[in-house]
Scaffold this active site. Structure first.
Site, PDB file in Angstrom:
ATOM      1  N   ARG A   3      21.157   6.504  -4.798  1.00 38.75           N
ATOM      2  CA  ARG A   3      19.791   7.015  -4.968  1.00 38.75           C
ATOM      3  C   ARG A   3      19.760   8.368  -5.666  1.00 38.75           C
ATOM      4  O   ARG A   3      18.814   8.696  -6.371  1.00 38.75           O
ATOM      5  CB  ARG A   3      19.125   7.208  -3.601  1.00 38.75           C
ATOM      6  CG  ARG A   3      18.605   5.959  -2.999  1.00 38.75           C
ATOM      7  CD  ARG A   3      17.981   6.278  -1.649  1.00 38.75           C
ATOM      8  NE  ARG A   3      17.806   5.083  -0.875  1.00 38.75           N
ATOM      9  CZ  ARG A   3      16.868   4.172  -1.114  1.00 38.75           C
ATOM     10  NH1 ARG A   3      16.025   4.346  -2.090  1.00 38.75           N
ATOM     11  NH2 ARG A   3      16.775   3.100  -0.368  1.00 38.75           N
ATOM     12  N   GLU A  21      20.294  -4.143   2.402  1.00 40.90           N
ATOM     13  CA  GLU A  21      19.799  -3.391   3.565  1.00 40.90           C
ATOM     14  C   GLU A  21      18.962  -4.243   4.537  1.00 40.90           C
ATOM     15  O   GLU A  21      19.114  -4.133   5.751  1.00 40.90           O
ATOM     16  CB  GLU A  21      18.895  -2.301   2.973  1.00 40.90           C
ATOM     17  CG  GLU A  21      18.644  -1.095   3.785  1.00 40.90           C
ATOM     18  CD  GLU A  21      17.703  -0.163   2.993  1.00 40.90           C
ATOM     19  OE1 GLU A  21      17.602  -0.291   1.746  1.00 40.90           O
ATOM     20  OE2 GLU A  21      17.070   0.668   3.644  1.00 40.90           O
ATOM     21  N   THR A  74       3.034   4.738  -1.987  1.00 39.23           N
ATOM     22  CA  THR A  74       2.484   5.776  -2.857  1.00 39.23           C
ATOM     23  C   THR A  74       1.366   5.202  -3.735  1.00 39.23           C
ATOM     24  O   THR A  74       0.337   5.846  -3.947  1.00 39.23           O
ATOM     25  CB  THR A  74       3.598   6.328  -3.768  1.00 39.23           C
ATOM     26  OG1 THR A  74       4.683   6.716  -2.930  1.00 39.23           O
ATOM     27  CG2 THR A  74       3.128   7.507  -4.578  1.00 39.23           C
ATOM     28  N   MET A 117      20.995  -1.201  -1.411  1.00 37.97           N
ATOM     29  CA  MET A 117      19.561  -1.110  -1.147  1.00 37.97           C
ATOM     30  C   MET A 117      18.903  -2.483  -1.284  1.00 37.97           C
ATOM     31  O   MET A 117      19.428  -3.357  -1.967  1.00 37.97           O
ATOM     32  CB  MET A 117      18.890  -0.140  -2.119  1.00 37.97           C
ATOM     33  CG  MET A 117      19.222   1.310  -1.890  1.00 37.97           C
ATOM     34  SD  MET A 117      20.823   1.735  -2.507  1.00 37.97           S
ATOM     35  CE  MET A 117      20.587   1.516  -4.226  1.00 37.97           C
ATOM     36  N   GLY A 125      11.154   7.640  -1.281  1.00 37.07           N
ATOM     37  CA  GLY A 125      12.576   7.980  -1.341  1.00 37.07           C
ATOM     38  C   GLY A 125      12.994   8.335  -2.758  1.00 37.07           C
ATOM     39  O   GLY A 125      12.214   8.196  -3.695  1.00 37.07           O
ATOM     40  N   GLY A 137       4.759  10.198   4.649  1.00 37.58           N
ATOM     41  CA  GLY A 137       3.639  10.644   5.484  1.00 37.58           C
ATOM     42  C   GLY A 137       2.784  11.652   4.727  1.00 37.58           C
ATOM     43  O   GLY A 137       2.820  11.710   3.506  1.00 37.58           O
ATOM     44  N   ASP A 162      14.591  -0.892  -5.718  1.00 31.62           N
ATOM     45  CA  ASP A 162      14.801  -2.295  -5.317  1.00 31.62           C
ATOM     46  C   ASP A 162      14.296  -3.294  -6.354  1.00 31.62           C
ATOM     47  O   ASP A 162      14.546  -4.486  -6.216  1.00 31.62           O
ATOM     48  CB  ASP A 162      14.085  -2.599  -3.998  1.00 31.62           C
ATOM     49  CG  ASP A 162      14.651  -1.822  -2.828  1.00 31.62           C
ATOM     50  OD1 ASP A 162      15.687  -1.150  -3.018  1.00 31.62           O
ATOM     51  OD2 ASP A 162      14.065  -1.879  -1.739  1.00 31.62           O
TER      52      ASP A 162
HETATM   53  P1  ATP Z   1       9.691   3.881  -1.172  1.00 29.30           P
HETATM   54  O1  ATP Z   1       9.911   2.717  -2.057  1.00 29.30           O
HETATM   55  O2  ATP Z   1      10.670   4.952  -1.415  1.00 29.30           O
HETATM   56  O3  ATP Z   1       9.534   3.518   0.252  1.00 29.30           O
HETATM   57  P2  ATP Z   1       6.879   4.383  -1.030  1.00 29.30           P
HETATM   58  O4  ATP Z   1       5.903   4.932  -2.010  1.00 29.30           O
HETATM   59  O5  ATP Z   1       6.597   3.007  -0.555  1.00 29.30           O
HETATM   60  O6  ATP Z   1       8.294   4.517  -1.692  1.00 29.30           O
HETATM   61  P3  ATP Z   1       6.196   5.529   1.527  1.00 29.30           P
HETATM   62  O7  ATP Z   1       6.946   6.532   2.318  1.00 29.30           O
HETATM   63  O8  ATP Z   1       5.913   4.219   2.145  1.00 29.30           O
HETATM   64  O9  ATP Z   1       7.019   5.379   0.181  1.00 29.30           O
HETATM   65  O10 ATP Z   1       4.796   6.147   1.070  1.00 29.30           O
HETATM   66  C1  ATP Z   1       4.718   7.323   0.278  1.00 29.30           C
HETATM   67  C2  ATP Z   1       3.436   8.055   0.528  1.00 29.30           C
HETATM   68  O11 ATP Z   1       2.318   7.178   0.404  1.00 29.30           O
HETATM   69  C3  ATP Z   1       3.373   8.661   1.910  1.00 29.30           C
HETATM   70  O12 ATP Z   1       2.961  10.007   1.762  1.00 29.30           O
HETATM   71  C4  ATP Z   1       2.359   7.823   2.651  1.00 29.30           C
HETATM   72  O13 ATP Z   1       1.603   8.599   3.536  1.00 29.30           O
HETATM   73  C5  ATP Z   1       1.481   7.280   1.565  1.00 29.30           C
HETATM   74  N1  ATP Z   1       1.009   5.927   1.882  1.00 29.30           N
HETATM   75  C6  ATP Z   1       1.771   4.902   2.302  1.00 29.30           C
HETATM   76  N2  ATP Z   1       1.015   3.799   2.507  1.00 29.30           N
HETATM   77  C7  ATP Z   1      -0.260   4.145   2.212  1.00 29.30           C
HETATM   78  C8  ATP Z   1      -1.524   3.452   2.232  1.00 29.30           C
HETATM   79  N3  ATP Z   1      -1.602   2.176   2.583  1.00 29.30           N
HETATM   80  N4  ATP Z   1      -2.620   4.142   1.868  1.00 29.30           N
HETATM   81  C9  ATP Z   1      -2.545   5.432   1.519  1.00 29.30           C
HETATM   82  N5  ATP Z   1      -1.401   6.142   1.464  1.00 29.30           N
HETATM   83  C10 ATP Z   1      -0.270   5.519   1.814  1.00 29.30           C
END
Ligand code: ATP
Ligand code: MG
Length: 461
Positions: free
Chosen positions: A387, A332, A205, A276, A113, A178, A233
């Site tokens: 955000r 949230e 990520t 958030m 995000g 994704g 967060d």
């Molecule tokens: P936010 O705090 O905004 O949620 P985030 O990095 O946790 O950030 P996600 O949408 O969960 O956001 O993941 C971001 C990217 O990392 C996506 O493209 C997802 O496919 C990939 N990803 C998430 N979990 C994994 C994992 N365990 N192994 C490999 N890639 C992953």
């Protein structure tokens, strides 16, 4: 190195590649030589005063000495060894670098995000790479998806392109959830000839970044993967704070103040502000502390009852009777147990949360109707507005230093690392150490108790 615990050691590409070159003179720090004769004897000679970070320089993770884990609470890094000194690698430029700048193709990707400061970090990574002498710098559009989607072409980056990007929020490169699998991403890195990858994102990520790092080691390709934690967060382990958090707390003040004015100006007014915090209530807690206008703060870490003599609604009735109005701040992820589970997931596999702000608004209306007391409830959800903000001054500085240190770490040959601030010092940490679980507000911590003292709310159990 042997003197330190091995726990926070960070992976280095010298497990495969050994050829180091000196850092470009652009990073030679002109250190002052000692002025007093008295100390001069024990100081290094003029040539040795360079100010580079030595690979054995460390930062103490916790400066407080706990006499027992019971006084450490959540601050306790490891419940069994809170008294053990733990040291982590200090971030910054090294004298020897493991990539020749002219051979580097660096890529930056932003995933997850939005968070204030993304553009500041992108900008600083580009600027620092250029100072090292890197000519090939690209942005991968729309997160990891940009590695596989043939419609999306990489964006050439330079100081000129990024010069003013920090003046607005969002991400210059775009974000997404994704996307492709790890081997597809590493195939793409190989095809494009990328040997430095800077990954800006949250826990998901970073899990991806670590997997990319491992896959590169497995294929024995010379790639440095460096993460910069992006979590509004503030839920990343071990770090003082992550970028965007300060801005979020500051921006939340405007929503809280509006809710306060609405509530105060209405007859029996109740203002609800949702902030958030999916699993960690840091923003709600800090915003409540900062504003001094919140009567009830609800966070995911602290369970509460809505109904019953000690429930939130009962306290709200008391507030309306005694003060005439009230303001509630909900994170949230708070109160999810009161909502119907949907099992819905986003593209990255994260559970989609129900809106507790809407739920509590309805419950308040229902409850006051039953006792025939008029109430005027206003619900404010400023989350997307927060955000999308640009980083404030304090986050701007944090982003700048993190961005620079990400580049220093990659050139120093580290990979599978992330940069952060611990005890006001900038450090490199192995990725798995910071993403094993989210950092949470400890309900027994001083800070949460300070928040309760400030709001005046009881335990809702
Ligand atoms: P936010 O705090 O905004 O949620 P985030 O990095 O946790 O950030 P996600 O949408 O969960 O956001 O993941 C971001 C990217 O990392 C996506 O493209 C997802 O496919 C990939 N990803 C998430 N979990 C994994 C994992 N365990 N192994 C490999 N890639 C992953
Ligand atoms: Mg996440």
């Amino acid at each position: 190195q042997e003197d330190f615990e091995t726990r926070f050691n960070i992976p280095h590409i010298t497990d495969i590649f050994h050829d180091a070159v000196p850092i470009p003179s652009t990073f030679c720090l002109k250190m002052r030589t000692p002025v007093t004769e008295d100390f001069a004897g024990g100081y290094p000679s003029d040539e040795e005063w360079h100010g580079y970070i030595n690979k054995n320089d460390r930062v103490l993770l916790k400066v407080i000495h706990y006499s027992s884990p019971t006084s450490a609470g959540a601050e306790c890094i490891d419940p069994d060894c809170s008294w053990v000194e733990q040291w982590v690698h200090r971030a910054g430029p090294r004298e020897k670098i493991y990539f020749r700048p002219e051979e580097v193709k660096a890529a930056i990707v932003t995933c997850g995000g939005l968070c204030p400061g993304l553009n500041d970090v992108i900008r600083q990574i580009v600027i620092t790479l250029e100072i090292y002498g890197v000519k090939k710098i690209v942005g991968i559009p729309f997160g990891y998806r940009g590695f596989s989607d043939k419609e999306l072409t990489e964006m050439p980056l330079s100081r000129k392109v990024v010069q003013n990007v920090h003046l607005s929020g969002g991400s210059l490169l775009g974000v997404s959830r994704g996307g492709p699998g790890i081997s597809e991403i590493v195939d793409s890195l190989e095809e494009r000839g990328i040997n430095m990858l800077f990954v800006l994102g949250g826990n998901g990520t970073h899990a991806g970044a670590n997997a990319i790092h491992n896959e590169c080691r497995k294929r024995r390709i010379r790639v440095a993967v460096v993460g910069v934690p992006k979590t509004i967060d503030n839920d990343i382990l071990l770090m003082d704070k992550t970028f965007g958090f300060d801005t979020a707390v500051e921006e939340a003040q405007r929503a809280i103040n509006s809710a306060y004015i609405e509530a105060h100006s209405a007859y029996h007014g109740v203002g609800i502000v949702k902030l958030m915090g999916r699993s960690s209530g840091f923003i709600a807690m800090h915003a409540s502390l900062a504003s001094g206008q919140i009567d009830i703060c609800l966070i995911p870490e602290v369970s509460f009852n809505l109904h019953g003599p000690h429930g939130v609604l009962s306290h709200l009735k008391y507030l309306i009777e005694t003060k005439g109005s009230a303001v509630i701040c909900v994170a949230e992820g708070a109160g999810q147990s009161f909502l119907q589970k949907t099992n819905a997931k986003d593209a990255s596999g994260n559970v989609v949360f129900g809106d507790f702000g809407v739920h509590i608004q309805q419950e308040i209306k229902k409850c006051f109707k039953e006792i025939d007391v008029p109430v005027d409830v206003k619900y404010i959800d400023p989350t997307y507005m927060i955000r999308a903000c640009r980083a404030n001054a304090s986050d701007g500085i944090l982003c700048t230093v993190l961005g620079q240190n990400a580049v220093h770490g990659a050139f120093a040959g580290y990979s599978g690392i992330t940069v952060g601030i611990c005890n006001t010092h900038y450090v490199y940490l192995p990725i798995p150490e910071v993403i094993s679980y989210p950092r949470l507000v400890d309900p027994n911590s001083r800070m949460w108790h300070r928040c309760l003292t400030s709001t005046g709310q009881p335990d809702f159990i």
